[in-house]
Design an enzyme around this catalytic site. Structure first.
Site, mmCIF file in Angstrom:
data_model
loop_
_atom_site.group_PDB
_atom_site.id
_atom_site.type_symbol
_atom_site.label_atom_id
_atom_site.label_comp_id
_atom_site.label_asym_id
_atom_site.label_seq_id
_atom_site.Cartn_x
_atom_site.Cartn_y
_atom_site.Cartn_z
ATOM 1 N N ARG A 1 35.727 81.252 29.181
ATOM 2 C CA ARG A 1 35.895 81.206 30.650
ATOM 3 C C ARG A 1 35.708 82.589 31.289
ATOM 4 N NH1 ARG A 1 35.266 77.297 28.651
ATOM 5 N NH2 ARG A 1 36.523 75.429 28.598
ATOM 6 N N SER B 1 41.952 72.866 34.877
ATOM 7 C CA SER B 1 42.983 73.670 34.196
ATOM 8 C C SER B 1 43.322 74.916 35.003
ATOM 9 C CB SER B 1 42.486 74.091 32.818
ATOM 10 O OG SER B 1 42.280 72.952 32.028
ATOM 11 N N GLU C 1 43.011 80.510 34.904
ATOM 12 C CA GLU C 1 41.578 80.214 34.780
ATOM 13 C C GLU C 1 40.988 80.062 36.185
ATOM 14 O OE1 GLU C 1 40.441 77.186 31.941
ATOM 15 O OE2 GLU C 1 38.819 76.497 33.229
#
Ligand code: FAD
Length: 312
Positions: free
Chosen positions: A179, A227, A297
């Protein structure tokens, strides 16, 4: 001081109704909370993009890109700058050299997944359930179901909005990790090339059907950005939050999803401050229970450093 109003006026003069002044930025995210931006420019061809880049170059006006807004939380005070949204010509997908796919940054990930499978290619099925764009996925090194962008990305076509320069950047130079990429808000991905492998179309359709079914069973719908925290090494952020007692934690208009503890749901008409506060409290719960400090995130925009304990 930067002359945001002056730059917005020049953008309007250059691009007319493709510039939305005082744009409802938060409404363009999947959370559907948060404030406005000084302007949003919808760019649908290279000529408009050159005009935007030359107008912004050297101004110091804050600028950033929004794709599908599926990984963004915008502060209620908004963003005092210009947001760029790619559309039109930038949503194209083409197969070249049999296994190489060129995808525009505005192409939706599920469309790219289905199109490549339709061409008998394999390697991008994972993206069928991710509601983002190719541009956002390159920036985030998005992934799921055991794969991520870095597995198939060959290179990205990147415009530096500060300098107005366009470069094809090899994937190896993007520092793609979990990520993460080294792209900043100044970098606009306009497209990329993916290297896939020959596959069986029916098998690809089956894989995608399973992924869609798994997502429906395990992830909530509604106003969220997927998320909120990345998974720490060898652990699942969702499981850590759930075992720390975070499921269902509510602050005002935002709540940890009862279906997936690493998702926060915002109520209709809710505020970003509540989503942020849920993030802060969940993070504290997990640190207290497990001694693990979660990292976001989701990209947070317009918040001050003091408001974010993780300084993202
Ligand atoms: P945005 O949210 O619009 O932007 C995200 C970041 O990328 C911002 O910093 C933005 O400035 C930047 N950006 C956007 N477009 C560009 C561009 N063209 N050039 C340069 N920078 C750009 N993510 C996963 O990785 N895996 C998942 O399985 C997953 N599941 C999700 C499920 C749900 C229900 C939701 C709502 C989200 C999920 N996400 C997942 C998060 C999100 O979809 C991905 O991070 C996606 O790649 C973001 O793309 P976007 O176009 O929406 O980017």
């Amino acid at each position: 001081m930067t002359d945001v109003d002056g730059v917005v006026a020049r953008l309007v003069a250059e691009l007319g109704d493709r510039v939305l002044v005082d744009a409802p930025f938060g409404e363009h995210t999947t959370y559907r909370v948060g404030g406005r931006a000084a302007a949003m420019v919808v760019v649908d061809d290279h000529e408009s993009l050159s005009r935007v880049a030359s107008t912004l170059a050297g101004t110091g006006v804050p600028v950033m890109t929004i794709g599908r807004g599926s990984n963004l939380l915008i502060a209620d005070r908004g963003f005092p700058g210009v947001i760029v949204h790619l559309a039109g010509d930038y949503a194209g997908i083409a197969v070249v050299d049999e296994t190489v796919v060129i995808a525009g940054a505005a192409a939706k990930l599920p469309v790219v997944a289905r199109t490549t499978v339709g061409y008998g290619l394999s390697g991008f099925e994972w993206a069928v359930g991710v509601p983002g764009s190719i541009g956002g996925a390159v920036r985030m090194n998005a992934g799921g179901h055991g794969a991520e962008m870095v597995d198939s990305l060959l290179d990205a076509d990147v415009v530096d909005l500060r300098l107005g320069e366009r470069t094809i950047v090899p994937a190896a130079d993007l520092d793609l990790r979990y990520r993460h990429s080294n792209l900043t808000a100044d970098h606009l991905v306009v497209g990329c090339r993916l290297g896939l492998t020959p596959g069986d179309e029916r098998k690809g359709q089956e894989v995608m059907a399973e992924i869609v079914q798994w997502r429906r069973a395990n992830q909530p719908g509604g106003q969220n950005a997927g998320s909120i925290f990345t998974n720490p090494a060898d652990a699942s952020a969702g499981e850590l939050i759930e075992s720390a007692g975070g499921k269902g934690l509510r602050v005002g208009s935002a709540e940890v999803s009862a279906k997936h503890a690493n998702f926060i749901q915002a109520d209709e008409g809710g505020v970003a401050a509540d989503v942020l506060q849920v993030m802060i409290e969940v993070r504290m719960l997990v640190e207290y229970a497990h001694g693990i400090v979660l990292q976001p995130e989701t990209h947070l925009v317009g918040f001050t450093d003091d408001e974010m304990p993780w300084r993202s």
